[in-house]
Design a protein around this motif. Sequence first.
Motif, PDB file in Angstrom:
ATOM      1  N   ASP A  50       0.821  -1.211   0.000  1.00  0.00           N
ATOM      2  CA  ASP A  50       0.000   0.000   0.000  1.00  0.00           C
ATOM      3  C   ASP A  50       0.855   1.262   0.000  1.00  0.00           C
ATOM      4  N   SER A  51       2.026   1.183  -0.608  1.00  0.00           N
ATOM      5  CA  SER A  51       2.883   2.364  -0.704  1.00  0.00           C
ATOM      6  C   SER A  51       3.446   2.482  -2.110  1.00  0.00           C
ATOM      7  N   ILE A  52       3.884   3.688  -2.407  1.00  0.00           N
ATOM      8  CA  ILE A  52       4.646   3.949  -3.631  1.00  0.00           C
ATOM      9  C   ILE A  52       6.024   4.383  -3.165  1.00  0.00           C
ATOM     10  N   ASP A  53       7.044   3.658  -3.588  1.00  0.00           N
ATOM     11  CA  ASP A  53       8.412   3.907  -3.138  1.00  0.00           C
ATOM     12  C   ASP A  53       9.274   4.384  -4.299  1.00  0.00           C
ATOM     13  N   ILE A  54       9.968   5.494  -4.050  1.00  0.00           N
ATOM     14  CA  ILE A  54      10.847   6.087  -5.061  1.00  0.00           C
ATOM     15  C   ILE A  54      12.176   6.414  -4.393  1.00  0.00           C
ATOM     16  N   GLY A  55      13.260   6.025  -5.027  1.00  0.00           N
ATOM     17  CA  GLY A  55      14.587   6.372  -4.547  1.00  0.00           C
ATOM     18  C   GLY A  55      15.119   7.573  -5.307  1.00  0.00           C
ATOM     19  N   PHE A  56      15.935   8.369  -4.633  1.00  0.00           N
ATOM     20  CA  PHE A  56      16.617   9.493  -5.270  1.00  0.00           C
ATOM     21  C   PHE A  56      18.086   9.417  -4.870  1.00  0.00           C
ATOM     22  N   HIS A  57      18.954   9.527  -5.852  1.00  0.00           N
ATOM     23  CA  HIS A  57      20.383   9.395  -5.605  1.00  0.00           C
ATOM     24  C   HIS A  57      21.100  10.680  -6.021  1.00  0.00           C
ATOM     25  N   PHE A  58      21.973  11.146  -5.145  1.00  0.00           N
ATOM     26  CA  PHE A  58      22.792  12.322  -5.445  1.00  0.00           C
ATOM     27  C   PHE A  58      24.087  11.865  -6.112  1.00  0.00           C
ATOM     28  N   PRO A  59      24.710  12.741  -6.873  1.00  0.00           N
ATOM     29  CA  PRO A  59      25.974  12.362  -7.521  1.00  0.00           C
ATOM     30  C   PRO A  59      27.142  12.425  -6.528  1.00  0.00           C
ATOM     31  N   GLY A  60      27.098  11.584  -5.542  1.00  0.00           N
ATOM     32  CA  GLY A  60      28.076  11.597  -4.453  1.00  0.00           C
ATOM     33  C   GLY A  60      27.370  11.951  -3.153  1.00  0.00           C
ATOM     34  N   TRP A  61      28.142  12.121  -2.101  1.00  0.00           N
ATOM     35  CA  TRP A  61      27.591  12.429  -0.786  1.00  0.00           C
ATOM     36  C   TRP A  61      27.206  13.903  -0.732  1.00  0.00           C
ATOM     37  N   SER A  62      26.012  14.190  -0.252  1.00  0.00           N
ATOM     38  CA  SER A  62      25.537  15.572  -0.145  1.00  0.00           C
ATOM     39  C   SER A  62      25.744  16.070   1.282  1.00  0.00           C
ATOM     40  N   ARG A  63      26.617  17.033   1.443  1.00  0.00           N
ATOM     41  CA  ARG A  63      26.908  17.601   2.764  1.00  0.00           C
ATOM     42  C   ARG A  63      25.666  18.242   3.356  1.00  0.00           C
ATOM     43  N   GLN A  73       8.738   7.015   0.683  1.00  0.00           N
ATOM     44  CA  GLN A  73       7.651   6.036   0.721  1.00  0.00           C
ATOM     45  C   GLN A  73       6.352   6.784   0.989  1.00  0.00           C
ATOM     46  N   ILE A  74       5.463   6.735   0.014  1.00  0.00           N
ATOM     47  CA  ILE A  74       4.158   7.381   0.134  1.00  0.00           C
ATOM     48  C   ILE A  74       3.175   6.282   0.527  1.00  0.00           C
ATOM     49  N   ARG A  75       2.607   6.415   1.720  1.00  0.00           N
ATOM     50  CA  ARG A  75       1.727   5.372   2.255  1.00  0.00           C
ATOM     51  C   ARG A  75       0.263   5.745   2.041  1.00  0.00           C
ATOM     52  N   PHE A  76      -0.525   4.745   1.640  1.00  0.00           N
ATOM     53  CA  PHE A  76      -1.921   4.960   1.283  1.00  0.00           C
ATOM     54  C   PHE A  76      -2.867   4.164   2.161  1.00  0.00           C
ATOM     55  N   TYR A  77      -4.073   4.663   2.226  1.00  0.00           N
ATOM     56  CA  TYR A  77      -5.206   3.897   2.748  1.00  0.00           C
ATOM     57  C   TYR A  77      -6.199   3.809   1.602  1.00  0.00           C
ATOM     58  N   GLU A  78      -6.615   2.598   1.304  1.00  0.00           N
ATOM     59  CA  GLU A  78      -7.567   2.408   0.213  1.00  0.00           C
ATOM     60  C   GLU A  78      -8.859   1.848   0.789  1.00  0.00           C
ATOM     61  N   ASP A  79      -9.952   2.549   0.529  1.00  0.00           N
ATOM     62  CA  ASP A  79     -11.266   2.109   0.986  1.00  0.00           C
ATOM     63  C   ASP A  79     -11.959   1.390  -0.161  1.00  0.00           C
ATOM     64  N   PRO A  80     -12.082   0.058  -0.078  1.00  0.00           N
ATOM     65  CA  PRO A  80     -12.686  -0.685  -1.186  1.00  0.00           C
ATOM     66  C   PRO A  80     -14.180  -0.416  -1.350  1.00  0.00           C
ATOM     67  N   VAL A  81     -14.847  -0.067  -0.266  1.00  0.00           N
ATOM     68  CA  VAL A  81     -16.285   0.189  -0.335  1.00  0.00           C
ATOM     69  C   VAL A  81     -16.560   1.511  -1.049  1.00  0.00           C
ATOM     70  N   VAL A  90       3.834  10.109   4.650  1.00  0.00           N
ATOM     71  CA  VAL A  90       5.023  10.072   3.795  1.00  0.00           C
ATOM     72  C   VAL A  90       6.207   9.806   4.721  1.00  0.00           C
ATOM     73  N   GLU A  91       6.989   8.827   4.358  1.00  0.00           N
ATOM     74  CA  GLU A  91       8.203   8.487   5.102  1.00  0.00           C
ATOM     75  C   GLU A  91       9.389   8.773   4.185  1.00  0.00           C
ATOM     76  N   ILE A  92      10.368   9.486   4.701  1.00  0.00           N
ATOM     77  CA  ILE A  92      11.573   9.780   3.920  1.00  0.00           C
ATOM     78  C   ILE A  92      12.770   9.366   4.757  1.00  0.00           C
TER      79      ILE A  92
END
Length: 139
Positions: A50-63, A73-81, A90-92
């Motif tokens: 029940d989430s959509i997960d996307i990674g983001f990468h920097f070109p090296g370590w970001s100070r 991670q975008i977390r959802f609640y889905e109501d089937p009714v 949202v978890e980052i």
Amino acid sequence: MNAAQKATNIELATKIAAVVNLFKSKFPDAKADLKPWHNDPDTRELVDPDSIDIGFHFPGWSRRSQCRSILVQIRFYEDPVEAYRRVIGVEIAGFNHEGLAWRLSTVENWSIVGDSIPITEVAEKLKDFCRQVFELFNS
């Protein structure tokens, strides 16, 4: 669940692309990864369907962000009714060469916790990004 696997219709694919663009508007150097999870039995056990997960990468370590990669991670609640889907959180998480460096969760108090947290400006950009994700999916 990997964003690439969740993009099953044009509406959801468009919203996933909008999330990527929102993030890149705040962090232009980041490269999006729509398949941050490996497809193996151990990983599948941990993935939230029940989430959509996307990674983001920097070109090296970001100070400034104190990490090399960020998992959204975008977390959802889905109501089937009622047949609707809402973002409930949202978890980052920021990762460096040692693993998890910090975490931000909108489920609790929107604070960033961890051993190496980003500077205030980056923290505010991340929180603004989360607000925009809520607006995108829940409007």
